[in-house]
Motif scaffolding. Structure first.
Motif, PDB file in Angstrom:
ATOM      1  N   PHE A 293       0.828  -1.209   0.000  1.00  0.00           N
ATOM      2  CA  PHE A 293       0.000   0.000   0.000  1.00  0.00           C
ATOM      3  C   PHE A 293       0.865   1.263   0.000  1.00  0.00           C
ATOM      4  O   PHE A 293       0.617   2.202  -0.752  1.00  0.00           O
ATOM      5  CB  PHE A 293      -0.916  -0.016   1.226  1.00  0.00           C
ATOM      6  CG  PHE A 293      -1.893   1.131   1.269  1.00  0.00           C
ATOM      7  CD1 PHE A 293      -3.065   1.094   0.531  1.00  0.00           C
ATOM      8  CD2 PHE A 293      -1.650   2.249   2.059  1.00  0.00           C
ATOM      9  CE1 PHE A 293      -3.968   2.143   0.573  1.00  0.00           C
ATOM     10  CE2 PHE A 293      -2.537   3.300   2.104  1.00  0.00           C
ATOM     11  CZ  PHE A 293      -3.705   3.248   1.360  1.00  0.00           C
ATOM     12  N   PHE A 294       1.886   1.278   0.865  1.00  0.00           N
ATOM     13  CA  PHE A 294       2.701   2.488   1.019  1.00  0.00           C
ATOM     14  C   PHE A 294       3.812   2.615  -0.015  1.00  0.00           C
ATOM     15  O   PHE A 294       4.198   3.725  -0.388  1.00  0.00           O
ATOM     16  CB  PHE A 294       3.317   2.536   2.421  1.00  0.00           C
ATOM     17  CG  PHE A 294       2.330   2.815   3.519  1.00  0.00           C
ATOM     18  CD1 PHE A 294       1.526   3.941   3.484  1.00  0.00           C
ATOM     19  CD2 PHE A 294       2.194   1.946   4.585  1.00  0.00           C
ATOM     20  CE1 PHE A 294       0.617   4.203   4.488  1.00  0.00           C
ATOM     21  CE2 PHE A 294       1.288   2.195   5.599  1.00  0.00           C
ATOM     22  CZ  PHE A 294       0.491   3.328   5.550  1.00  0.00           C
ATOM     23  N   TRP A 295       4.351   1.489  -0.485  1.00  0.00           N
ATOM     24  CA  TRP A 295       5.539   1.540  -1.323  1.00  0.00           C
ATOM     25  C   TRP A 295       5.287   1.314  -2.820  1.00  0.00           C
ATOM     26  O   TRP A 295       6.160   1.592  -3.638  1.00  0.00           O
ATOM     27  CB  TRP A 295       6.571   0.517  -0.835  1.00  0.00           C
ATOM     28  CG  TRP A 295       7.271   0.947   0.419  1.00  0.00           C
ATOM     29  CD1 TRP A 295       6.887   0.688   1.704  1.00  0.00           C
ATOM     30  CD2 TRP A 295       8.471   1.720   0.520  1.00  0.00           C
ATOM     31  NE1 TRP A 295       7.765   1.239   2.597  1.00  0.00           N
ATOM     32  CE2 TRP A 295       8.759   1.880   1.896  1.00  0.00           C
ATOM     33  CE3 TRP A 295       9.333   2.282  -0.413  1.00  0.00           C
ATOM     34  CZ2 TRP A 295       9.870   2.582   2.344  1.00  0.00           C
ATOM     35  CZ3 TRP A 295      10.443   2.986   0.047  1.00  0.00           C
ATOM     36  CH2 TRP A 295      10.695   3.133   1.408  1.00  0.00           C
ATOM     37  N   LEU A 296       4.120   0.805  -3.188  1.00  0.00           N
ATOM     38  CA  LEU A 296       3.849   0.561  -4.612  1.00  0.00           C
ATOM     39  C   LEU A 296       3.968   1.832  -5.457  1.00  0.00           C
ATOM     40  O   LEU A 296       4.629   1.808  -6.512  1.00  0.00           O
ATOM     41  CB  LEU A 296       2.464  -0.072  -4.796  1.00  0.00           C
ATOM     42  CG  LEU A 296       2.415  -1.590  -4.980  1.00  0.00           C
ATOM     43  CD1 LEU A 296       0.975  -2.055  -5.126  1.00  0.00           C
ATOM     44  CD2 LEU A 296       3.250  -2.044  -6.156  1.00  0.00           C
ATOM     45  N   ALA A 428      12.172  -2.318   7.834  1.00  0.00           N
ATOM     46  CA  ALA A 428      13.190  -3.016   7.044  1.00  0.00           C
ATOM     47  C   ALA A 428      13.072  -2.742   5.550  1.00  0.00           C
ATOM     48  O   ALA A 428      14.027  -2.987   4.801  1.00  0.00           O
ATOM     49  CB  ALA A 428      13.096  -4.523   7.291  1.00  0.00           C
ATOM     50  N   VAL A 429      11.916  -2.252   5.096  1.00  0.00           N
ATOM     51  CA  VAL A 429      11.680  -2.125   3.652  1.00  0.00           C
ATOM     52  C   VAL A 429      12.637  -1.120   3.007  1.00  0.00           C
ATOM     53  O   VAL A 429      13.282  -1.420   1.987  1.00  0.00           O
ATOM     54  CB  VAL A 429      10.212  -1.720   3.380  1.00  0.00           C
ATOM     55  CG1 VAL A 429       9.996  -1.499   1.889  1.00  0.00           C
ATOM     56  CG2 VAL A 429       9.263  -2.791   3.896  1.00  0.00           C
ATOM     57  N   GLN A 433      15.623  -2.149   0.121  1.00  0.00           N
ATOM     58  CA  GLN A 433      15.630  -1.725  -1.287  1.00  0.00           C
ATOM     59  C   GLN A 433      16.829  -0.834  -1.596  1.00  0.00           C
ATOM     60  O   GLN A 433      17.313  -0.802  -2.712  1.00  0.00           O
ATOM     61  CB  GLN A 433      14.292  -1.071  -1.668  1.00  0.00           C
ATOM     62  CG  GLN A 433      13.957   0.198  -0.940  1.00  0.00           C
ATOM     63  CD  GLN A 433      14.289   1.440  -1.745  1.00  0.00           C
ATOM     64  OE1 GLN A 433      14.566   1.347  -2.945  1.00  0.00           O
ATOM     65  NE2 GLN A 433      14.292   2.586  -1.094  1.00  0.00           N
ATOM     66  N   ASP A 434      17.337  -0.126  -0.576  1.00  0.00           N
ATOM     67  CA  ASP A 434      18.540   0.694  -0.785  1.00  0.00           C
ATOM     68  C   ASP A 434      19.782  -0.170  -0.981  1.00  0.00           C
ATOM     69  O   ASP A 434      20.613   0.092  -1.858  1.00  0.00           O
ATOM     70  CB  ASP A 434      18.763   1.626   0.419  1.00  0.00           C
ATOM     71  CG  ASP A 434      17.825   2.825   0.401  1.00  0.00           C
ATOM     72  OD1 ASP A 434      17.304   3.139  -0.698  1.00  0.00           O
ATOM     73  OD2 ASP A 434      17.593   3.415   1.460  1.00  0.00           O
ATOM     74  N   MET A 435      19.907  -1.226  -0.180  1.00  0.00           N
ATOM     75  CA  MET A 435      21.131  -2.035  -0.191  1.00  0.00           C
ATOM     76  C   MET A 435      21.117  -3.156  -1.229  1.00  0.00           C
ATOM     77  O   MET A 435      22.137  -3.473  -1.832  1.00  0.00           O
ATOM     78  CB  MET A 435      21.359  -2.627   1.202  1.00  0.00           C
ATOM     79  CG  MET A 435      21.734  -1.595   2.258  1.00  0.00           C
ATOM     80  SD  MET A 435      22.197  -2.341   3.853  1.00  0.00           S
ATOM     81  CE  MET A 435      20.607  -2.898   4.445  1.00  0.00           C
TER      82      MET A 435
END
Length: 474
Positions: A293-296, A428-429, A433-435
Motif C-alpha cells: 500500500f505504502f511503497w507501490l 526493514a523495507v 531496497q537501498d542495499m
C-alpha cells in the motif's frame, strides 16, 4: 419483559413461541446495527484519509517538514496499535456504543484542534510549538480511532448471533469490512471537491470532523447488546443453562446471583486456541499489505510517470474491496473453514510475489494492472476477514461459550498485535531496497506471507482432517 437475567419458563409450545419472538426482534434490528457500525468505521477511515490527502498542503502551505509528517504517521500507528488492545477490552467491559461514540467525538475534536493550529499558524509562530501541538493531537487521534474496529466488531457479533447469521458470517462481515475502502474513496473525493472549489485546504479536515461528531450522536442511540432490550439469544440460553447447573450443585438455601456475563481477561483471550497464532499471523499479512500500500506508488514511479504510477497502484486498493467478500463467501461455502481458504489465498499471493521478484522491473502497465488487482483480492480478503469473521469464530470457542463479552477483546488483541508487528517490519523495507534492490523486498514479502501461513498450519490441518468422534455401539 424478559431480560438476560430472566429464566425462561413455560411449556414447549410457549417456549418455542418465545424463541420465535426473540428471533424476530433480533433480526429486525440487525440492518440498523450493521448500518450504524459500518458508518462509524467508515468515519474512521474517512478521517485518516482526509488528513493524508492534504499532506502536500501541510508541508507547502502550513510549513510542516516531511520529517514531522512522517513522525505523525509513526505516532499514529503506535497509539492506534496499543489503542486497539485497550479499546477491545473497554468495549467488552463497558457499554460498547458509549466507547464507539467517545471514539467518534474524540476523533472529531482532534481534527478540530488540528484546524485551530493551522488557522492560528502555530508552526509559523514557533516551530517547536507547532510540531509538539500537532504530534500531541495526533497521538490522541490514534487512540480515538482505534475504537471502531474491535468495538464495532463486538456489536456486530452481538446482533448477528442467530444460526442463519453464523452460517453466513463470512459474507456478512466481508460486506461490513468494505467500510474502510468506502471511507478512503469518499475522502479522496471530498478533498478534491474542497480544493477544486478553491476553498482553503483545512476545510478538508473540518468536514470529517463535523461528520464524526454527528455520527457519534447517532451511535449513542444504537443498542449495543440484544440483552439490553430483553432479547434472549442462544448465547444467553447457554449461559443460563450453565448457571442452572451450578445452582443445582449448591446446598439448600444457597442462591447463585446472576450479574450477567463478565468480560474476559487478556489472559483468558490469549488462552483461546489460535488467538495468539492468528494475532502473529495477521501481523505478517498486514506487513505485506502495508508494504504494498505504502511503497507501490514509489516503486512504480521509478518506471512510469507519476500519474500512471498512481493509477496502476490504485488497482491494488480496488482489488482489496471485494477480497473480504470473496474470502467470506468461499469460507461460508466450505463450512466456515476460513483458515484453509486464507492459506490458499496466501499461497496464490506467493506465486505473484515470485513473479514480481523476477520480472517487476520489466512488466508493462497492461500486465501490472490485472496482477495488482488480483494481489489486492488475495491480500485484502484474509486481512479483512481475520479481524471480523475469524475473530467472531474464535470468540465463540467452547471455553467462552455463553459469554458475549469476549469478541471486542479478541478482535483488539489480533488487530493491535498485528499492527505492532507490521509497524516494526516496515522499518526493514527502506534499507532492503537501498542495499539490495527491489528484488530483496519481494523476497522479504514472500518470507512474511509464508511465515504467517505457517503460523496457521495447525488450524488448517484440523480443518482439512477433523477428528472423527468414535461412535457408540449399542
Amino acid at each position: 419483559m424478559a431480560s438476560e437475567k430472566t429464566t425462561l419458563l413455560g411449556g414447549g409450545d410457549q417456549l418455542q413461541a418465545d424463541k420465535d419472538e426473540h428471533l424476530r426482534r433480533l433480526k429486525s434490528y440487525q440492518k440498523w446495527a450493521f448500518f450504524v457500525t459500518f458508518g462509524g468505521y467508515f468515519m474512521a477511515h474517512f478521517s485518516r484519509k482526509c488528513y493524508s490527502t492534504v499532506k502536500e498542503q501541510l508541508e507547502i502551505e502550513a510549513g510542516y517538514s516531511s520529517f514531522t509528517l512522517s513522525q505523525m504517521d509513526t505516532t499514529f500507528m503506535g497509539t492506534y496499535a496499543i489503542g486497539n488492545i485497550i479499546s477491545g477490552k473497554l468495549g467488552d467491559t463497558f457499554a460498547p456504543t458509549t466507547v464507539l461514540s467517545i471514539g467518534l467525538f474524540g476523533s472529531g475534536a482532534c481534527l478540530f484542534l488540528m484546524v485551530v493550529g493551522l488557522i492560528f499558524d502555530f508552526e509559523g509562530f514557533s516551530e517547536t510549538l507547532g510540531n509538539v501541538f500537532i504530534l500531541g493531537v495526533y497521538f490522541m487521534f490514534g487512540f480515538f480511532q482505534s475504537t471502531g474496529g474491535p468495538v464495532g466488531t463486538a456489536v456486530m457479533g452481538n446482533w448477528f448471533c442467530d444460526p442463519a447469521s453464523i452460517k453466513h458470517r463470512g459474507l456478512i462481515f466481508g460486506l461490513w469490512t468494505c467500510h474502510q475502502y468506502c471511507g478512503d474513496v469518499i475522502a479522496a473525493f471530498c478533498t478534491a471537491w474542497v480544493l477544486g472549489n478553491g476553498w482553503t485546504y483545512w476545510w478538508g479536515l473540518v468536514i470529517p470532523a463535523v461528520t464524526n461528531v454527528l455520527w457519534g450522536i447517532l451511535t449513542m442511540t444504537l443498542i449495543g447488546d440484544p440483552a439490553d432490550v430483553g432479547i434472549i439469544t442462544d448465547e444467553v440460553r447457554i449461559r443460563q443453562k450453565k448457571l442452572a447447573e451450578e445452582q443445582a450443585k449448591l446446598g439448600n438455601g444457597q442462591v447463585l446471583e446472576d450479574d450477567g456475563p463478565a468480560p474476559i481477561t487478556y489472559a483468558q483471550a490469549i488462552r483461546i486456541p489460535m488467538v495468539a497464532q492468528y494475532a502473529f499471523a495477521f501481523g505478517f499479512f498486514k506487513l505485506t499489505n502495508y508494504t504494498l500500500f505504502f511503497w507501490l506508488p514509489y516503486f512504480l514511479g521509478k518506471h512510469f510517470d507519476p500519474v500512471k504510477a498512481n493509477l496502476i497502484a490504485s488497482l491494488y486498493s480496488v482489488g482489496m474491496m471485494p477480497g473480504g467478500i470473496i474470502v467470506g463467501v468461499v469460507s461460508d461455502l466450505f463450512g466456515g473453514r476460513r483458515a484453509t481458504v486464507i492459506g490458499v489465498f496466501m499461497c496464490c499471493l506467493v506465486v505473484f510475489l515470485v513473479v514480481f521478484s523476477q520480472l517487476s522491473e520489466s512488466l508493462s502497465a497492461a500486465a501490472l494492472l490485472p496482477m495488482l488487482a488480483c494481489m489486492g483480492i488475495l491480500v485484502g480478503g484474509p486481512n479483512n476477514i481475520i479481524t471480523s469473521a475469524v475473530a467472531a469464530d474464535l470468540a465463540s470457542h467452547p471455553s467462552v461459550k455463553g459469554n458475549n463479552k469476549s469478541l471486542g477483546t479478541v478482535t483488539g488483541l489480533i488487530n493491535g498485535c498485528g499492527s505492532i508487528t507490521s509497524s516494526i517490519g516496515l522499518l526493514a523495507v527502506g534499507p532492503l531496497q537501498d542495499m539490495f534492490g527491489w528484488a530483496s523486498v519481494w523476497y522479504y514479502l514472500i518470507a512474511c506471507t509464508l511465515t504467517g501461513t505457517l503460523l496457521m498450519s495447525n488450524k488448517i490441518f484440523r480443518e482439512l482432517f477433523p477428528k472423527v468422534e468414535p461412535s457408540m455401539s449399542v
